[in-house]
Design an enzyme around this catalytic site. Sequence first.
Site, PDB file in Angstrom:
ATOM      1  N   CYS A 135       0.836  -1.201   0.000  1.00  0.00           N
ATOM      2  CA  CYS A 135       0.000   0.000   0.000  1.00  0.00           C
ATOM      3  C   CYS A 135       0.874   1.256   0.000  1.00  0.00           C
ATOM      4  CB  CYS A 135      -0.917  -0.003   1.217  1.00  0.00           C
ATOM      5  SG  CYS A 135      -1.913   1.485   1.284  1.00  0.00           S
ATOM      6  N   CYS A 150      -1.826   7.426   5.807  1.00  0.00           N
ATOM      7  CA  CYS A 150      -3.269   7.451   6.055  1.00  0.00           C
ATOM      8  C   CYS A 150      -3.603   6.884   7.430  1.00  0.00           C
ATOM      9  CB  CYS A 150      -3.986   6.721   4.922  1.00  0.00           C
ATOM     10  SG  CYS A 150      -4.964   5.324   5.366  1.00  0.00           S
ATOM     11  N   CYS A 200      -7.274   1.366  -2.272  1.00  0.00           N
ATOM     12  CA  CYS A 200      -7.197   1.048  -0.848  1.00  0.00           C
ATOM     13  C   CYS A 200      -7.380  -0.462  -0.714  1.00  0.00           C
ATOM     14  CB  CYS A 200      -8.292   1.801  -0.088  1.00  0.00           C
ATOM     15  SG  CYS A 200      -8.456   1.249   1.605  1.00  0.00           S
ATOM     16  N   GLN A 238     -23.050  -3.617   9.298  1.00  0.00           N
ATOM     17  CA  GLN A 238     -21.652  -3.999   9.549  1.00  0.00           C
ATOM     18  C   GLN A 238     -20.832  -3.846   8.269  1.00  0.00           C
ATOM     19  OE1 GLN A 238     -20.431  -4.812  12.514  1.00  0.00           O
ATOM     20  NE2 GLN A 238     -22.209  -5.325  13.731  1.00  0.00           N
ATOM     21  N   TYR A 241     -30.023  -2.363  20.651  1.00  0.00           N
ATOM     22  CA  TYR A 241     -29.174  -1.672  19.670  1.00  0.00           C
ATOM     23  C   TYR A 241     -29.221  -2.495  18.365  1.00  0.00           C
ATOM     24  CZ  TYR A 241     -27.330  -0.044  24.171  1.00  0.00           C
ATOM     25  OH  TYR A 241     -27.199   0.438  25.456  1.00  0.00           O
ATOM     26  N   GLU A 280     -33.876   0.202  18.951  1.00  0.00           N
ATOM     27  CA  GLU A 280     -32.818   0.917  18.217  1.00  0.00           C
ATOM     28  C   GLU A 280     -33.209   2.391  18.158  1.00  0.00           C
ATOM     29  OE1 GLU A 280     -29.896   0.605  16.214  1.00  0.00           O
ATOM     30  OE2 GLU A 280     -30.333   2.656  15.592  1.00  0.00           O
ATOM     31  N   ASP A 311     -25.637  -5.003  21.410  1.00  0.00           N
ATOM     32  CA  ASP A 311     -24.613  -4.656  20.410  1.00  0.00           C
ATOM     33  C   ASP A 311     -24.511  -3.135  20.293  1.00  0.00           C
ATOM     34  OD1 ASP A 311     -22.828  -4.585  18.332  1.00  0.00           O
ATOM     35  OD2 ASP A 311     -24.179  -5.401  16.827  1.00  0.00           O
ATOM     36  N   CYS A 331     -17.629  -3.606  19.566  1.00  0.00           N
ATOM     37  CA  CYS A 331     -16.504  -3.249  18.683  1.00  0.00           C
ATOM     38  C   CYS A 331     -15.438  -2.487  19.462  1.00  0.00           C
ATOM     39  CB  CYS A 331     -16.999  -2.434  17.490  1.00  0.00           C
ATOM     40  SG  CYS A 331     -17.833  -0.929  17.959  1.00  0.00           S
TER      41      CYS A 331
HETATM   42  C1  LIG Z   1     -22.786  -1.443  16.557  1.00  0.00           C
HETATM   43  S1  LIG Z   1     -24.335  -1.007  15.880  1.00  0.00           S
HETATM   44  C2  LIG Z   1     -25.131  -2.553  15.892  1.00  0.00           C
HETATM   45  C3  LIG Z   1     -26.341  -2.687  15.023  1.00  0.00           C
HETATM   46  C4  LIG Z   1     -26.786  -4.124  14.714  1.00  0.00           C
HETATM   47  N1  LIG Z   1     -26.868  -4.927  15.893  1.00  0.00           N
HETATM   48  C5  LIG Z   1     -25.895  -4.754  13.669  1.00  0.00           C
HETATM   49  O1  LIG Z   1     -25.173  -5.713  13.951  1.00  0.00           O
HETATM   50  O2  LIG Z   1     -25.924  -4.273  12.518  1.00  0.00           O
HETATM   51  C6  LIG Z   1     -25.030  -0.100  17.187  1.00  0.00           C
HETATM   52  C7  LIG Z   1     -26.431   0.412  16.937  1.00  0.00           C
HETATM   53  O3  LIG Z   1     -26.885   1.061  18.123  1.00  0.00           O
HETATM   54  C8  LIG Z   1     -27.658   2.184  17.758  1.00  0.00           C
HETATM   55  N2  LIG Z   1     -27.685   3.040  18.959  1.00  0.00           N
HETATM   56  C9  LIG Z   1     -26.751   3.929  19.368  1.00  0.00           C
HETATM   57  N3  LIG Z   1     -27.077   4.431  20.570  1.00  0.00           N
HETATM   58  C10 LIG Z   1     -28.259   3.849  20.929  1.00  0.00           C
HETATM   59  C11 LIG Z   1     -29.111   3.970  22.069  1.00  0.00           C
HETATM   60  N4  LIG Z   1     -28.811   4.769  23.081  1.00  0.00           N
HETATM   61  N5  LIG Z   1     -30.233   3.207  22.110  1.00  0.00           N
HETATM   62  C12 LIG Z   1     -30.553   2.388  21.058  1.00  0.00           C
HETATM   63  N6  LIG Z   1     -29.776   2.247  19.965  1.00  0.00           N
HETATM   64  C13 LIG Z   1     -28.642   2.966  19.896  1.00  0.00           C
HETATM   65  C14 LIG Z   1     -26.965   2.717  16.523  1.00  0.00           C
HETATM   66  O4  LIG Z   1     -27.825   3.516  15.755  1.00  0.00           O
HETATM   67  C15 LIG Z   1     -26.556   1.419  15.813  1.00  0.00           C
HETATM   68  O5  LIG Z   1     -27.556   1.004  14.927  1.00  0.00           O
END
Ligand SMILES: C[S@@+](CC[C@H](N)C(=O)[O-])C[C@H]1O[C@@H](n2cnc3c(N)ncnc32)[C@H](O)[C@@H]1O
Length: 451
Positions: free
Chosen positions: A73, A79, A159, A283, A312, A333, A382, A409
């Site tokens: 790269c 970067c 990239c 994701q 989430y 969510e 999540d 994450c």
């Molecule tokens: C890491 S992503 C995971 C989404 C899903 N589980 C996936 O694997 O695609 C985190 C998610 O939490 C949502 N989020 C962030 N803060 C939140 C809150 N306080 N309550 C509910 N959802 C929330 C974000 O919009 C996002 O969609």
Amino acid sequence: MSIKKNDIYQVKVTDSGFKGEGIAKIDDLVIFIPGAIKDEVLKIKILKVLSTHAFAKIEEIIKSAKCRQKDECEIYEKCGGCAMRHIEYKETLEMKKQSVETTLKKQGIDAKVKDIIGMDTPIYYRNKLQYPIGKDIDGTPVMGIFAERTHRIIPTEKCYIQNERLQEIANKIFEFIKDNKIPVYNEMKLSGEIRHLVLRVGIKTNDVMVTIVTNKKKITKEKELVKFITENFPDVKTIVKNINDFNTNVILGEKNVILFGDGYIYDELLGYKFKISPMSFYQVNPIQTEKLYSKAIEYANLTGKETVFDLYCGIGTIGICASKNVKKLYGIETIHEAIEDAKINALENEIKNAEFFVGDVEKALPEFIEKNNIKPDVIFIDPPRKGCERVAIETILKIEANRIVYVSCNPATLARDLKMLSEKYNIEEVTPVDMFPYTSHVECVAVLNLK
Ligand SMILES: C[S@@+](CC[C@H](N)C(=O)[O-])C[C@H]1O[C@@H](n2cnc3c(N)ncnc32)[C@H](O)[C@@H]1O
């Protein structure tokens, strides 16, 4: 010994840091050295000295680590995307596993950390390209990736972690923008139009979504730009104009205008079809996502009798993938558009046992429990990088579900939240998953059983 800027030292690298850098010590001062690898002997130049640590750069590699590799790269050193391209992939996996173990131990969590689930071919894996567009110091339009911790755009025509088709389309759109003198954004003067190109691809469907983030309501030569994209790239199924006139680092503004197509694309995960809108989280490494979700579902150990919460939930992906072994599924969510997608995703996958709600987990979860008097058997969590709010953890502790599967994450916030949850739960096992090869980031999935 007083260590000063520009001093040159010879050191042995004794450890690795969380950002993939090497760590050495001079007397008791910890020195962070980007690009260095554990066990190497280096000549380094001190760049910055703080009270507890210092930063240095490599002047000369005196003894190289066996796992050091040459990387193709051309922009790697400049970067801020990857941090580990100079290390053999297999070794990066080991380093990530160890960093998860260290982070958990720091919080006193003694869970078993399994081997990290790596990627077979860790290249061109990102299904989402998001490049800022601006001007370089000569005033020439530039598109690429921000240099680490700056807003200097490193021109990026290739990239190694980016889907190749998205890169090709983005390069051509940028050429059109330059050739047609469409004004690009000037961050200092808050003037110009095009701020970002955000492209997404469904790797199973090959559908592409182009989101053009602009500072102004109307883009110069908007019709011509749309015609150029649709005529040249038949896989672009939708083009969305996103208006962002805020002076912040947030990429997307609140208003979307569909310029072509339906405003969304589809992808598939574990045999289920998912509708993805510009504002919805999805994701970025779909190949690894299937492995992550499979592990999460395995950890949930569902029999078909369970009531399950997917907190989430984004566009409902984890819950929907688990739904065939679930009695009833509830997803929460915060993004309204993502919940609209989740409802459609349930409908289109003929899933009849799922309901999705918009709200912040910290507020919506206790309200939902109180109103409906429902107690889940299994909870998937999540959250975003910052982890769960304390009140959300307190509510989850009160619910006392038999099992929690926590997908994260960010190992630091995962460890913090697991520590709080350990009041009532045994942290049985954690599996790291390499969702972001060659970057310093690592995803984890943890399984917790009620004590
Ligand atoms: C890491 S992503 C995971 C989404 C899903 N589980 C996936 O694997 O695609 C985190 C998610 O939490 C949502 N989020 C962030 N803060 C939140 C809150 N306080 N309550 C509910 N959802 C929330 C974000 O919009 C996002 O969609």
